[in-house]
Enzyme design. Structure first.
Site, PDB file in Angstrom:
ATOM      1  N   HIS A   1      26.433  -6.048   8.169  1.00  0.00           N
ATOM      2  CA  HIS A   1      25.686  -7.299   8.031  1.00  0.00           C
ATOM      3  C   HIS A   1      25.849  -8.116   9.318  1.00  0.00           C
ATOM      4  CE1 HIS A   1      23.633 -10.415   5.809  1.00  0.00           C
ATOM      5  NE2 HIS A   1      24.549 -11.307   6.184  1.00  0.00           N
TER       6      HIS A   1
ATOM      7  N   CYS B   1      18.729  -8.748   7.116  1.00  0.00           N
ATOM      8  CA  CYS B   1      19.643  -9.426   8.050  1.00  0.00           C
ATOM      9  C   CYS B   1      19.341  -9.078   9.507  1.00  0.00           C
ATOM     10  CB  CYS B   1      21.093  -9.114   7.696  1.00  0.00           C
ATOM     11  SG  CYS B   1      21.558  -7.365   7.819  1.00  0.00           S
TER      12      CYS B   1
ATOM     13  N   HIS C   1      21.682 -16.709   8.055  1.00  0.00           N
ATOM     14  CA  HIS C   1      21.380 -15.285   7.861  1.00  0.00           C
ATOM     15  C   HIS C   1      20.438 -15.072   6.680  1.00  0.00           C
ATOM     16  CE1 HIS C   1      24.566 -14.556   4.513  1.00  0.00           C
ATOM     17  NE2 HIS C   1      24.289 -15.843   4.590  1.00  0.00           N
TER      18      HIS C   1
END
Length: 282
Positions: A245, A200, A257
């Site tokens: 995240h 990520c 993402h």
């Protein structure tokens, strides 16, 4: 004629007297004997009295039966040997001579001591730690193998190369989002920061490096590098920062993402309300 007349005169009184006597007798009989309708209740009452007296007499006779007629015989309630022994109070118990020499021993048992319990708990905890260490090592080896494959499969510019010579010197959010959208479908690789595989924060770092913006390889660090703005002001290209995240805001409540291992870079709705929007360059 005179004689006849005298004879008649004598009969007449007799006839009248007979009639009067007859009427008197009938009147006397009527008084002595009531009409038929009044005699029946008296007959019924007399009959009921007779029946009642008969039943009462039978009941008295039954109650007068001597008590000895119901006396049980001696055989019906004869005492048993046990009863006789109990009533007499004479009891004796014979005990064998060797009974005095019989030894009595306690049942054997064992109990876990507090020290043993503590040792068992420590051993269980050590086993859990060892299992976690083995699992962590397996994950490290898998990540290292993926990184080896990942590094060997990519020969293009790195993040450091872009920071040294940005591909897009002009910075705006729309351009950032457009570049990021080009990598849709790249597989997730833990620690990856090139088009061979992204995690990520490696994905965000690689895209912004092309605009000359240096970011750490960490979602927390990237969130701290910009300025938090209201969600209502978010534009595609801004950062969506979550706990552990992050990704690019894709508009309409979506995020672009690199999600997790086994998945690829994609656009999907933001699945939680626990996030913030961070804008870089301001």
């Amino acid at each position: 004629m005179a004689a006849s007349g005298n004879k008649l005169s004598r009969r007449a009184p007799n006839s009248a007297s007979t009639t009067i006597d007859t009427q008197h007798a009938e009147l006397s009989h009527y008084r002595a004997s009531p009409p038929h309708s009044t005699r029946r209740p008296r007959r019924r009452g007399a009959l009921a009295n007779v029946v009642f007296m008969t039943l009462a007499g039978g009941l008295v006779t039954t109650m007068a039966i001597p008590a000895y007629a119901f006396a049980p015989t001696e055989d019906q309630h004869s005492a048993t040997a046990t009863t006789q022994l109990t009533e007499s109070g004479a009891q004796s118990v014979q005990v064998a001579a060797q009974a005095a020499t019989v030894s009595v021993a306690r049942d054997g048992f064992t109990a876990t001591t507090p020290e043993e319990l503590a040792a068992a708990a420590a051993a269980a905890a050590a086993a859990v730690v060892a299992a976690e260490a083995v699992a962590a090592e397996e994950r490290r080896q898998a990540a290292a193998a993926a990184m080896t494959t990942y590094a060997a499969s990519y020969t293009g510019p790195s993040t450091a190369d872009f920071l040294a010579a940005p591909a897009y010197p002009s910075f705006d959010l729309a351009s950032v989002y457009g570049v990021a959208l080009q990598y849709e479908g790249v597989p997730y690789v833990y620690g990856g920061a090139t088009p061979a595989g992204f995690d990520c924060s490696g994905f965000v770092m690689y895209v912004y490096a092309q605009f000359g913006i240096s970011l750490p390889h960490s979602s927390t660090g990237q969130g701290a590098a910009g300025t938090q703005i209201p969600v209502s002001e978010a534009q595609p290209g801004d950062l969506v920062i979550m706990d552990g995240h992050d990704g690019f805001y894709a508009g309409n409540g979506n995020i672009l993402h690199a999600p997790y291992e086994g998945a690829s870079v994609r656009v999907q709705p933001i699945w939680t309300s626990s996030y913030t929007i961070v804008r870089l360059g301001i």
